[in-house]
Structure formats: structure tokens, C-alpha cells
Design an enzyme around this catalytic site. Structure first.
Site, PDB file in Angstrom:
ATOM      1  N   THR A 124      30.454 -93.972 -32.107  1.00 17.89           N
ATOM      2  CA  THR A 124      29.191 -93.334 -31.742  1.00 17.89           C
ATOM      3  C   THR A 124      29.246 -91.822 -31.972  1.00 17.89           C
ATOM      4  OG1 THR A 124      27.813 -92.767 -29.833  1.00 17.89           O
ATOM      5  CG2 THR A 124      30.078 -93.342 -29.354  1.00 17.89           C
ATOM      6  N   ASP A 125      28.090 -91.231 -32.215  1.00 17.69           N
ATOM      7  CA  ASP A 125      28.037 -89.768 -32.345  1.00 17.69           C
ATOM      8  C   ASP A 125      28.331 -89.069 -31.019  1.00 17.69           C
ATOM      9  OD1 ASP A 125      25.690 -90.436 -31.011  1.00 17.69           O
ATOM     10  OD2 ASP A 125      24.351 -89.320 -32.339  1.00 17.69           O
ATOM     11  N   GLU A 126      28.272 -89.836 -29.902  1.00 14.78           N
ATOM     12  CA  GLU A 126      28.478 -89.199 -28.592  1.00 14.78           C
ATOM     13  C   GLU A 126      29.897 -88.665 -28.425  1.00 14.78           C
ATOM     14  OE1 GLU A 126      26.874 -90.976 -25.123  1.00 14.78           O
ATOM     15  OE2 GLU A 126      25.079 -91.687 -26.152  1.00 14.78           O
ATOM     16  N   TYR A 149      31.698 -92.829 -20.734  1.00 10.72           N
ATOM     17  CA  TYR A 149      31.448 -93.713 -21.884  1.00 10.72           C
ATOM     18  C   TYR A 149      31.962 -93.073 -23.173  1.00 10.72           C
ATOM     19  CZ  TYR A 149      28.931 -95.466 -25.962  1.00 10.72           C
ATOM     20  OH  TYR A 149      28.627 -95.916 -27.229  1.00 10.72           O
ATOM     21  N   LYS A 153      35.055 -94.077 -25.750  1.00  8.92           N
ATOM     22  CA  LYS A 153      34.855 -94.358 -27.180  1.00  8.92           C
ATOM     23  C   LYS A 153      35.754 -93.445 -28.021  1.00  8.92           C
ATOM     24  CE  LYS A 153      32.341 -96.811 -28.992  1.00  8.92           C
ATOM     25  NZ  LYS A 153      32.498 -98.228 -29.436  1.00  8.92           N
TER      26      LYS A 153
HETATM   27  P1  NAD Z   1      25.604-103.771 -26.114  1.00  8.28           P
HETATM   28  O1  NAD Z   1      25.978-103.302 -24.758  1.00  8.28           O
HETATM   29  O2  NAD Z   1      24.235-104.249 -26.384  1.00  8.28           O
HETATM   30  O3  NAD Z   1      26.585-104.952 -26.545  1.00  8.28           O
HETATM   31  C1  NAD Z   1      27.951-104.940 -26.277  1.00  8.28           C
HETATM   32  C2  NAD Z   1      28.475-106.366 -26.453  1.00  8.28           C
HETATM   33  O4  NAD Z   1      29.887-106.338 -26.227  1.00  8.28           O
HETATM   34  C3  NAD Z   1      27.888-107.367 -25.465  1.00  8.28           C
HETATM   35  O5  NAD Z   1      27.544-108.566 -26.138  1.00  8.28           O
HETATM   36  C4  NAD Z   1      29.016-107.619 -24.486  1.00  8.28           C
HETATM   37  O6  NAD Z   1      28.997-108.910 -23.903  1.00  8.28           O
HETATM   38  C5  NAD Z   1      30.230-107.423 -25.377  1.00  8.28           C
HETATM   39  N1  NAD Z   1      31.435-107.064 -24.637  1.00  8.28           N
HETATM   40  C6  NAD Z   1      31.567-106.147 -23.645  1.00  8.28           C
HETATM   41  N2  NAD Z   1      32.836-106.128 -23.208  1.00  8.28           N
HETATM   42  C7  NAD Z   1      33.522-107.030 -23.957  1.00  8.28           C
HETATM   43  C8  NAD Z   1      34.882-107.460 -23.989  1.00  8.28           C
HETATM   44  N3  NAD Z   1      35.798-106.960 -23.153  1.00  8.28           N
HETATM   45  N4  NAD Z   1      35.232-108.394 -24.895  1.00  8.28           N
HETATM   46  C9  NAD Z   1      34.326-108.934 -25.740  1.00  8.28           C
HETATM   47  N5  NAD Z   1      33.023-108.575 -25.729  1.00  8.28           N
HETATM   48  C10 NAD Z   1      32.639-107.632 -24.855  1.00  8.28           C
HETATM   49  O7  NAD Z   1      26.011-102.589 -27.079  1.00  8.28           O
HETATM   50  P2  NAD Z   1      25.333-102.132 -28.460  1.00  8.28           P
HETATM   51  O8  NAD Z   1      24.281-101.157 -28.186  1.00  8.28           O
HETATM   52  O9  NAD Z   1      25.070-103.335 -29.280  1.00  8.28           O
HETATM   53  O10 NAD Z   1      26.558-101.324 -29.088  1.00  8.28           O
HETATM   54  C11 NAD Z   1      27.516-101.979 -29.916  1.00  8.28           C
HETATM   55  C12 NAD Z   1      28.553-100.957 -30.352  1.00  8.28           C
HETATM   56  O11 NAD Z   1      27.925 -99.913 -31.072  1.00  8.28           O
HETATM   57  C13 NAD Z   1      29.287-100.289 -29.197  1.00  8.28           C
HETATM   58  O12 NAD Z   1      30.627-100.148 -29.546  1.00  8.28           O
HETATM   59  C14 NAD Z   1      28.620 -98.927 -29.056  1.00  8.28           C
HETATM   60  O13 NAD Z   1      29.526 -97.985 -28.559  1.00  8.28           O
HETATM   61  C15 NAD Z   1      28.238 -98.650 -30.487  1.00  8.28           C
HETATM   62  N6  NAD Z   1      27.049 -97.801 -30.704  1.00  8.28           N
HETATM   63  C16 NAD Z   1      25.869 -98.085 -30.091  1.00  8.28           C
HETATM   64  C17 NAD Z   1      24.742 -97.307 -30.375  1.00  8.28           C
HETATM   65  C18 NAD Z   1      23.396 -97.590 -29.747  1.00  8.28           C
HETATM   66  O14 NAD Z   1      22.488 -96.787 -29.913  1.00  8.28           O
HETATM   67  N7  NAD Z   1      23.217 -98.699 -29.053  1.00  8.28           N
HETATM   68  C19 NAD Z   1      24.832 -96.242 -31.270  1.00  8.28           C
HETATM   69  C20 NAD Z   1      26.075 -95.969 -31.863  1.00  8.28           C
HETATM   70  C21 NAD Z   1      27.155 -96.770 -31.584  1.00  8.28           C
HETATM   71  O1  DAU Z   2      24.050 -91.765 -29.632  1.00  9.82           O
HETATM   72  C1  DAU Z   2      24.540 -93.090 -29.629  1.00  9.82           C
HETATM   73  C2  DAU Z   2      24.498 -93.637 -28.232  1.00  9.82           C
HETATM   74  O2  DAU Z   2      23.135 -93.857 -27.915  1.00  9.82           O
HETATM   75  C3  DAU Z   2      25.322 -94.911 -28.059  1.00  9.82           C
HETATM   76  O3  DAU Z   2      26.667 -94.623 -28.263  1.00  9.82           O
HETATM   77  C4  DAU Z   2      25.115 -95.517 -26.670  1.00  9.82           C
HETATM   78  O4  DAU Z   2      25.790 -96.762 -26.584  1.00  9.82           O
HETATM   79  C5  DAU Z   2      23.645 -95.728 -26.446  1.00  9.82           C
HETATM   80  O5  DAU Z   2      23.419 -96.215 -25.141  1.00  9.82           O
HETATM   81  C6  DAU Z   2      22.889 -94.418 -26.646  1.00  9.82           C
HETATM   82  O6  DAU Z   2      23.212 -93.450 -25.609  1.00  9.82           O
HETATM   83  P1  DAU Z   2      22.102 -92.524 -24.935  1.00  9.82           P
HETATM   84  O7  DAU Z   2      22.602 -92.094 -23.622  1.00  9.82           O
HETATM   85  O8  DAU Z   2      21.625 -91.489 -25.884  1.00  9.82           O
HETATM   86  O9  DAU Z   2      20.930 -93.631 -24.814  1.00  9.82           O
HETATM   87  P2  DAU Z   2      19.928 -93.989 -23.617  1.00  9.82           P
HETATM   88  O10 DAU Z   2      18.954 -94.974 -24.181  1.00  9.82           O
HETATM   89  O11 DAU Z   2      20.632 -94.341 -22.369  1.00  9.82           O
HETATM   90  O12 DAU Z   2      19.174 -92.606 -23.396  1.00  9.82           O
HETATM   91  C7  DAU Z   2      18.506 -91.950 -24.444  1.00  9.82           C
HETATM   92  C8  DAU Z   2      17.955 -90.653 -23.894  1.00  9.82           C
HETATM   93  O13 DAU Z   2      16.926 -90.966 -22.956  1.00  9.82           O
HETATM   94  C9  DAU Z   2      18.967 -89.818 -23.124  1.00  9.82           C
HETATM   95  O14 DAU Z   2      18.690 -88.455 -23.335  1.00  9.82           O
HETATM   96  C10 DAU Z   2      18.718 -90.170 -21.674  1.00  9.82           C
HETATM   97  C11 DAU Z   2      17.223 -90.436 -21.657  1.00  9.82           C
HETATM   98  N1  DAU Z   2      16.784 -91.435 -20.654  1.00  9.82           N
HETATM   99  C12 DAU Z   2      17.399 -92.634 -20.629  1.00  9.82           C
HETATM  100  C13 DAU Z   2      17.036 -93.592 -19.700  1.00  9.82           C
HETATM  101  C14 DAU Z   2      17.728 -94.918 -19.645  1.00  9.82           C
HETATM  102  C15 DAU Z   2      15.740 -91.121 -19.797  1.00  9.82           C
HETATM  103  O15 DAU Z   2      15.156 -90.024 -19.854  1.00  9.82           O
HETATM  104  N2  DAU Z   2      15.362 -92.072 -18.882  1.00  9.82           N
HETATM  105  C16 DAU Z   2      15.978 -93.283 -18.783  1.00  9.82           C
HETATM  106  O16 DAU Z   2      15.596 -94.071 -17.905  1.00  9.82           O
END
Ligand code: NAD
Ligand code: DAU
Length: 334
Positions: A124-126, A149, A153
Site C-alpha cells: 500500500t502507499d500508506e 496498519y 504493512k
Molecule cells: P480486505 O480486508 O477486503 O480483504 C482481506 C482478506 O484477507 C479477507 O478476505 C480476509 O478474510 C483475508 N485474511 C485476513 N487475515 C488472513 C489470514 N491470516 N490468512 C488468510 N486470509 C486472511 O482487504 P482489501 O482491501 O481487499 O486489501 C487486500 C490487500 O491489498 C491488503 O494487503 C491491503 O493492504 C492491500 N491494499 C488495499 C488497498 C485498498 O484500498 N483497499 C489499497 C492498497 C493496498
Molecule cells: O491508500 C491505500 C489504503 O487505502 C489501503 O492500504 C487500506 O487498506 C485502505 O483501507 C485505505 O486506507 P484509508 O484509511 O485511506 O481508507 P478509508 O476508506 O478507511 O478512509 C479513506 C479516507 O476517508 C481517510 O482519509 C479517512 C476518511 N474517512 C473514513 C471513514 C471510514 C472518513 O472521513 N470517515 C469514515 O467514516
């Protein structure tokens, strides 16, 4: 090719499985997923009859199970499995370390032992922390994670790097900005706002709502991972982002406009501790080296995503009626 996709029942993992089986119908995909609150087998319903698809319920931290899976022959691993929600990491960090750090090490060890030809870590970019008003994250930006988190990562990423440098494992790390699209769990900003607006509920915006995220449609993330899997250079990191920076308030207003709901639903609530102010990705490396281009603008992608939530109400209603309701109460109060 036989792929192990961990976390394949989550948001991005399940979209990736759909994407790959459509594009490469002769590939075999084994999904290993612990089915935590975020994992949902409904996300994989459309592919469960595919001859090359197999689902295994289990944790990436279970070294014995992981070893047994690798013994059956795996060509490449894509590690999507993670605890992924920043807010949950603030209230309960320990599981983030277990899954995102220790689980990654278990997978790396098995990949090394069984001479897997490619390991892709979905990061992730985070991990880069937060930006000021100008500049973008590049692959050489120092890792300065701010939440449990993102720290977990970053820990996983450093282990992946070490397995390449020390043991010569053929690894890639992808660092993507915020995704959105189908099967996005409604604790994250976009699906939370869509589903609450549809129910005429208030929309909790943290602090002043001027934090900036760089949004990418999940299908564009999947196409980038596909390119990295097949053509990524050993040991390289690739940033992925869509050049779609918006403040949270701008984004929430776009959703309200599309749904014909009033802005009076917006409610400013207490800010997230350690809240990163701005993310912005420089994706020029993957564009230059692997010819990747996103297909969606935020406008086209958001419209399509909102339509998906309208067409799939049963999917999200089942989620928000259960365990998630308890989490919501804990996070935002009554
Ligand atoms: P998500 O939370 O929707 O899905 C995570 C999945 O991993 C779930 O199906 C969960 O059951 C499984 N999981 C959790 N713990 C586990 C374990 N110990 N063993 C096996 N499976 C397990 O997450 P997502 O948003 O689909 O993100 C997927 C990946 O992409 C993550 O690694 C996250 O850090 C990365 N990522 C997410 C975003 C985003 O915006 N959502 C952006 C950049 C990177
Ligand atoms: O940048 C990549 C990341 O993006 C991933 O690595 C993470 O897994 C994914 O959850 C996401 O993280 P963020 O914290 O950016 O996403 P989130 O949807 O939780 O929040 C997006 C923005 O919105 C953040 O600035 C917080 C704000 N927010 C979020 C929630 C849930 C609110 O203002 N209100 C809310 O209720």
C-alpha cells in the site's frame, strides 16, 4: 500456471480472481483465506464452478497448512491477505502484526523452500506516510508509516525485500493507492457513504474532511498486478495510482450528487488519530516499464461502482445487518 491467491475472498483479492480467470481461463487458482469478518465467499460465487478454481479456508500464519499447499505445486504467490482497515488497527493492533508481518514471513519461507518462481506482495502507499500539499510518492520515498496498519504493512514489505536480497527469491512489491469498486466492504469510505446515503443515514466525515486520497478503480489495480506478475523485474517495487486526488469532502459530495441525496447528510465527526493528510502516487515507473495505463477516471469508475451497489443491495445488506453493526457502534458511538 498455478497461482496461490491469499486473501482471495476479500475486496481486491476476489476482484483479482475474477479478472484472472476471465483473462486466463486455463490458469489454476488456489485461494487461501481465513474468512475473517472481511472475507466473504459470496464474493467468489461467480467462479466457484470454474474447473481451475479451488478454495481453502485457513490462515497464512498456519505454517503447516501453507507448506501442505505449496507441496501440491504452486508457480506464483500473490499475497493479498491482510488486516486492512486503519481504524481497526488503532483500536486493536496485535492482529495486524500477526497477519501482516508474521503471516507474510510464513508465506515467504514456504515460497523459498518450494522454489516458487514469483512472489508478489500486495502492499500500500500508506507505508510512505503522509504528503504535504505538493509532491508525490515514488518507489524511493522513505517508509514512514503512521498507523499500526501501515507499520505492519511496511514490516511485511521489508521482509519481502530481505528474502530477495538474502535468498534470491524472485519478489515484487506493489504499492497502490485507495481502491474502490465491487465487493468493497462497507467499513471503508466509499461503500460506507454509498450504503448509508441510500438508507438516508448521516455520513461521518472525519475532522475537516480535507484529507486527500488518490482513488483507483479495483479493475485497474488488477491489471497492474497482472503485469507485475508476468513481467515485473525481480526485486522491484511498483507504485500504482490513478492520478485521481480528491478531498474526502469532494468525494462524498460526488456520491451524494450521483444518488440525488442532500449534502445535509454530511456530519463532521472526531478525526482519526494520526490521520494521514494526503496520499498521491507517482505511477510513472509501472507505466514506463510495464506499459500499464488505468482505464477508469474517477467519474466513470464511481458511477459504475454506485450502480453495482444499487444492483447488489442483498450483498451489502447482509453485511451491515450483522457483525459490522457492532463494529460501527464501537467506532462511531450510538
Ligand atoms: P480486505 O480486508 O477486503 O480483504 C482481506 C482478506 O484477507 C479477507 O478476505 C480476509 O478474510 C483475508 N485474511 C485476513 N487475515 C488472513 C489470514 N491470516 N490468512 C488468510 N486470509 C486472511 O482487504 P482489501 O482491501 O481487499 O486489501 C487486500 C490487500 O491489498 C491488503 O494487503 C491491503 O493492504 C492491500 N491494499 C488495499 C488497498 C485498498 O484500498 N483497499 C489499497 C492498497 C493496498
Ligand atoms: O491508500 C491505500 C489504503 O487505502 C489501503 O492500504 C487500506 O487498506 C485502505 O483501507 C485505505 O486506507 P484509508 O484509511 O485511506 O481508507 P478509508 O476508506 O478507511 O478512509 C479513506 C479516507 O476517508 C481517510 O482519509 C479517512 C476518511 N474517512 C473514513 C471513514 C471510514 C472518513 O472521513 N470517515 C469514515 O467514516
Amino acid at each position: 500456471m498455478k497461482l496461490l491467491v491469499t486473501g482471495g475472498a476479500g475486496f481486491i483479492g476476489s476482484n483479482f480472481v475474477h479478472y484472472m480467470l476471465k483473462k486466463y481461463p486455463d490458469y489454476e487458482i488456489v485461494v487461501l483465506d481465513a474468512l475473517t469478518y472481511a472475507g466473504n465467499l459470496e464474493n467468489l460465487k461467480a467462479v466457484e464452478q470454474h474447473t481451475g478454481f479451488r478454495f481453502i479456508k485457513g490462515s497464512i500464519t498456519d505454517a503447516q497448512l501453507v507448506d501442505e499447499i505449496f507441496q501440491q505445486g504452486i508457480d506464483a504467490v500473490l499475497n493479498f491477505a491482510a488486516e486492512s482497515h486503519v481504524d481497526r488497527s488503532i483500536s486493536a493492533p496485535d492482529i495486524f502484526v500477526q497477519t501482516n508481518v508474521l503471516g507474510t514471513q510464513v508465506l515467504l519461507e514456504a515460497a523459498k523452500k518450494h522454489n516458487v518462481s514469483k512472489y508478489v506482495q500486495i502492499s500500500t502507499d500508506e507505508v510512505y506516510g503522509t504528503l504535504g500539499p505538493t509532491g508525490l510518492f515514488t518507489e524511493t520515498t522513505p517508509l514512514t508509516p503512521n498507523s499500526p496498519y501501515s507499520a505492519s504493512k511496511a514490516g511485511g514489505d521489508l521482509l519481502v525485500r530481505a528474502y530477495h536480497e538474502t535468498y534470491g527469491l524472485n519478489v515484487n512489491i506493489t504499492r497502490c493507492s485507495n481502491n474502490y469498486g465491487p465487493y468493497h466492504f462497507p467499513e471503508k469510505l466509499i461503500p460506507l457513504m454509498i450504503t448509508r446515503a441510500l438508507n438516508d443515514q448521516s455520513l461521518p466525515v472525519y475532522g475537516d474532511g480535507l484529507q486527500i486520497r488518490d482513488w483507483l478503480h479495483v479493475e485497474d489495480h488488477c491489471s497492474a498486478i497482472d503485469l507485475v506478475l508476468h513481467n515485473g523485474k525481480a526485486g522491484e517495487v511498483y507504485n500504482i495510482g490513478g492520478n485521481n486526488e480528491r478531498t474526502n469532502l469532494e468525494l462524498v459530495r460526488m456520491i451524494l450528487k450521483e444518488l440525488h441525496k442532500p449534502e445535509s447528510l454530511i456530519e463532521h465527526v472526531k478525526d482519526r488519530p494520526g490521520h494521514d493528510r494526503r496520499y498521491g502516487i507517482d505511477a510513472s515507473k509501472i507505466t514506463r516499464e510495464l506499459s500499464w495505463q488505468p482505464r477508469y477516471t474517477l467519474e466513470t469508475g464511481l458511477k459504475k461502482t454506485i450502480q453495482w451497489y444499487l444492483d447488489n443491495e442483498a450483498w451489502w445488506q447482509r453485511i451491515i445487518s450483522g457483525e459490522y453493526r457492532d463494529y460501527y457502534r464501537q467506532q462511531y458511538g450510538s
